[in-house]
Write a protein that holds these residues in place. Structure first.
Motif, short mmCIF file in Angstrom:
data_model
loop_
_atom_site.label_atom_id
_atom_site.label_comp_id
_atom_site.label_asym_id
_atom_site.label_seq_id
_atom_site.Cartn_x
_atom_site.Cartn_y
_atom_site.Cartn_z
N ALA A 98 1.05 -1.37 -0.02
CA ALA A 98 0.15 0.00 -0.08
C ALA A 98 0.92 1.28 -0.06
O ALA A 98 1.95 1.27 0.35
N SER A 99 0.27 2.35 -0.37
CA SER A 99 0.96 3.73 -0.07
C SER A 99 0.41 4.27 1.09
O SER A 99 -0.72 4.05 1.76
N PRO A 100 0.98 5.43 1.56
CA PRO A 100 0.75 5.88 2.81
C PRO A 100 -0.65 6.65 2.74
O PRO A 100 -1.26 6.64 3.86
N THR A 101 -1.20 6.93 1.54
CA THR A 101 -2.59 7.44 1.35
C THR A 101 -3.76 6.48 1.63
O THR A 101 -4.85 6.76 1.77
N ASP A 102 -3.41 5.19 1.60
CA ASP A 102 -4.32 4.20 2.10
C ASP A 102 -4.59 4.12 3.55
O ASP A 102 -5.47 3.60 3.89
N ALA A 103 -3.52 4.40 4.31
CA ALA A 103 -3.82 4.49 5.57
C ALA A 103 -2.87 5.54 6.13
O ALA A 103 -1.70 5.69 7.00
N PRO A 104 -3.29 7.01 5.95
CA PRO A 104 -2.41 8.13 6.24
C PRO A 104 -2.28 8.34 7.58
O PRO A 104 -1.30 9.14 8.04
N GLN A 224 -9.84 -2.98 9.03
CA GLN A 224 -8.39 -2.43 8.22
C GLN A 224 -7.19 -2.64 9.34
O GLN A 224 -7.21 -1.72 10.32
N ILE A 225 -6.07 -3.09 8.93
CA ILE A 225 -5.21 -3.20 9.70
C ILE A 225 -3.92 -2.78 8.78
O ILE A 225 -3.80 -3.04 7.58
N SER A 226 -2.73 -2.11 9.34
CA SER A 226 -1.74 -1.92 8.31
C SER A 226 -0.29 -1.81 9.30
O SER A 226 -0.44 -1.74 10.47
N GLN A 249 2.38 -2.35 4.30
CA GLN A 249 1.13 -3.54 4.02
C GLN A 249 -0.08 -3.05 4.61
O GLN A 249 -0.34 -2.54 5.63
N VAL A 250 -1.28 -3.51 3.93
CA VAL A 250 -2.44 -3.00 4.25
C VAL A 250 -3.45 -4.33 4.21
O VAL A 250 -3.42 -5.02 3.32
N ASP A 279 -3.79 -11.43 9.48
CA ASP A 279 -3.67 -11.18 10.68
C ASP A 279 -2.50 -10.11 10.76
O ASP A 279 -1.66 -10.04 9.78
N ALA A 280 -2.53 -9.54 11.67
CA ALA A 280 -1.36 -8.75 12.28
C ALA A 280 -0.35 -9.58 12.76
O ALA A 280 -0.50 -10.73 13.37
#
Length: 569
Positions: A98-104, A224-226, A249-250, A279-280
């Motif tokens: 993912a990019s930072p914009t997916d989980a800013p 959602q986890i990242s 990762q997301v 999972d995380a």
């Protein structure tokens, strides 16, 4: 995710959080039991946390970054995946790049040599897991702000400058006051940043709102986890080394799960989520469990711990943000001054209150904190045992014994006592009138009708289960066993002999030479038969620790256990 196991790694997982603090979490070792440790030298900071034997194994989801490089080297040396950063699997367990914009709101939190995640609440506050910033090697202290690096807008954790990356300065650390480092409940912390903190001008760094108090996601809601944690699925008790992701990762379709497999989970402060293959994992600790509610992303949980990673049987465990007490702390982390632990139900002694009988001590109920000391004391103040059990010695017959328990939290310690337990004196044997006829002497020297109490002739044995050094100090974990019949443990003797290089004047010339010093250390009881030894500051050099135990009957361990460690400063 997929991952293979390497023959270079063998492990017996103990009580751990969702980070990877390898000696404490999945105890490292190429060949040596009872766990696994690095072939030569481990990173400086480790954390050992254990539950009673009946408790479920837990795995921290924080990871030592130096260790991650070591693992890559070991796997490469074993003929497996090449030991280069470019060969790391491109996703967390079941996630996608993912990019930072997916989980800013995702923050990269680096406490010392550990890898953790965090969630950006506003320009000057980041939420993470308490165990990420809780330093067990420094008298259970909170990590210093200058030891913690925090970044936002990170895609590749190897690229921490330029682009959308923002680095901020931590000025204070607040751990939820009732965080329990033994049971890992209330696993939440807030990092306060130096103003102006984060800038929200672009799309790569944005804050996330806290979940509403009392909200509970349904089992069908997408969560959602990242993070940058391990990409390798790990079965309960698994032995795979961590495989960290370099890029963010997301997972966007995680679901709430039942916490029933763990038993004893307090769902007012914890929530479970995860499915087979998603999972995380180690390295994701402190990161966000988020949910989009009516178009607004909200922080539902904080990545904490779990058994294995991405298994069908055990979901991940998260600190529940919607819990009223957790939510109140996150909103105002400085407004909750904690008092020292309060004993709400006195310790209780159970067992056989007779000479030779075995007594056990239950800690009772406490408002907060965790047990640091437990001992049995005679009526005259003599300490009979520094553990949670006692084989009653003859010296207290006709008197009483009491169990004392000390609990500690971040505000201090409190000691509570059980009610005294009476130990009956031996029943006197009545003197009978001698018969007229002289009879042979009895075959036994024991008074008729009373049992012969075997003498305690076997010495206790002390072992070193863990010895870890960080900077100029070391922490040892000990276990002590005393075979039956036992008169009770008297003491555990610990000393350290340090050899260090210095300069000496010999024959009028100053030369390099080696000197030694010896220091006696104190062993602190942490449970039944378990002890912790903290050295305080040591000289830079080689340290030989010597450990031996003795019991109340005077039996002393014939050969002291010795371990050698080095400090670098």
């Amino acid at each position: 995710m997929t991952a293979g196991s390497s023959p270079m790694w063998a492990a017996r997982s103990e009580f751990c959080m969702k980070s990877l603090d390898i000696e404490g979490c999945v105890r490292l070792g190429v060949s040596a039991p009872p766990g696994r440790r690095a072939p030569s030298r481990l990173p400086s900071r480790v954390s050992l946390k254990f539950l009673p034997k009946a408790a479920v194994e837990r795995r921290m989801r924080r990871v030592t970054m130096v260790l991650a490089a070591l693992v890559a080297t070991l796997v490469g040396a074993a003929g497996g995946q090449a030991a280069t950063t470019g060969t790391v699997a491109p996703r967390i367990v079941g996630g996608t790049t993912a990019s930072p914009t997916d989980a800013p709101w995702q923050a990269l939190v680096l406490p010392g040599q550990f890898l953790c995640g965090g969630s950006i609440l506003d320009a000057t506050h980041v939420v993470t897991a308490a165990h990420c910033v809780y330093d067990t090697t420094d008298n259970d202290a909170v990590s210093s702000p200058d030891e913690i690096r925090v970044y936002g807008g990170v895609s590749d954790r190897r690229q921490l400058t330029g682009g959308s990356v923002q680095r901020v300065t931590v000025i204070s650390v607040a751990i939820k006051p009732d965080f329990d480092p033994v049971a890992f409940s209330n696993d939440a912390a807030v990092l306060t940043l130096q103003a102006p903190g984060f800038s929200f001008n672009g799309d790569s760094v944005k804050p996330i709102a806290l979940d509403d108090v009392g909200h509970d996601p349904s089992f069908s809601d997408n969560l959602q986890i990242s993070g940058w944690g391990s990409t390798a699925a790990q079965a309960a008790g698994g032995t795979n080394p961590p495989t960290l992701s370099n890029t963010l990762q997301v997972i966007s379709d995680l679901h709430k799960a039942s916490c029933a497999p763990y038993g004893g989970i307090d769902t007012t402060i914890q929530i479970c989520a995860g499915t087979l293959g998603k999972d995380a994992c180690q390295g994701d600790s402190g990161g966000p469990l988020a949910q989009s509610i009516s178009g607004t992303w909200r922080l539902v949980g904080i990545i904490s711990w779990g058994v294995g990673c991405a298994t069908a049987q055990y979901p991940g465990v998260y600190t529940r943000v919607a819990g009223p007490d957790v939510h109140a702390f996150l909103v105002n982390p400085t407004a909750r001054a904690e008092t020292v632990p309060v004993n709400t139900s006195a310790p209780v002694v159970t067992g056989t209150p007779a000479v030779g009988g075995v007594l056990s001590c239950a800690a009772g109920a406490w408002s907060s904190g965790h047990a640091t000391e437990m001992s049995f004391v005679a009526a005259d103040g003599t300490v009979l045992s520094t553990s949670g059990s006692l084989t009653v010695p003859a010296s207290v017959a006709g008197s009483t014994v009491t169990c004392t328990v000390t609990y500690a939290n971040f505000s201090g310690t409190t000691t509570a006592r059980s009610a005294p337990v009476a130990i009956p004196a031996p029943v006197p044997v009545p003197v009978a009138t001698p018969p007229a006829v002289i009879t042979p002497p009895p075959t036994s020297t024991a008074p008729q009708g009373l049992p012969v109490i075997p003498a305690d002739t076997r010495a206790p044995t002390a072992k070193v289960t863990s010895a870890r050094c960080r900077g100029a100090s070391c922490v040892l974990k000990l276990s002590v066993s005393d075979p039956q019949p036992s008169s009770g443990l008297a003491r555990v003797s610990v000393s350290v002999t340090t050899s260090y290089r210095t300069s000496c004047v010999r024959k009028g010339k100053r030369r390099s030479c080696t000197k030694t010093t010896r220091k006696t250390l104190k062993a602190r009881a942490t449970g039944t038969g378990t002890y912790t030894v903290s050295t305080g500051r040591l000289r830079k050099g080689t340290h030989v620790f010597s450990v031996a135990a003795a019991d109340q009957a005077g039996n002393r361990q014939s050969r002291a256990v010795k371990v050698t460690r080095r400090t670098s400063r």
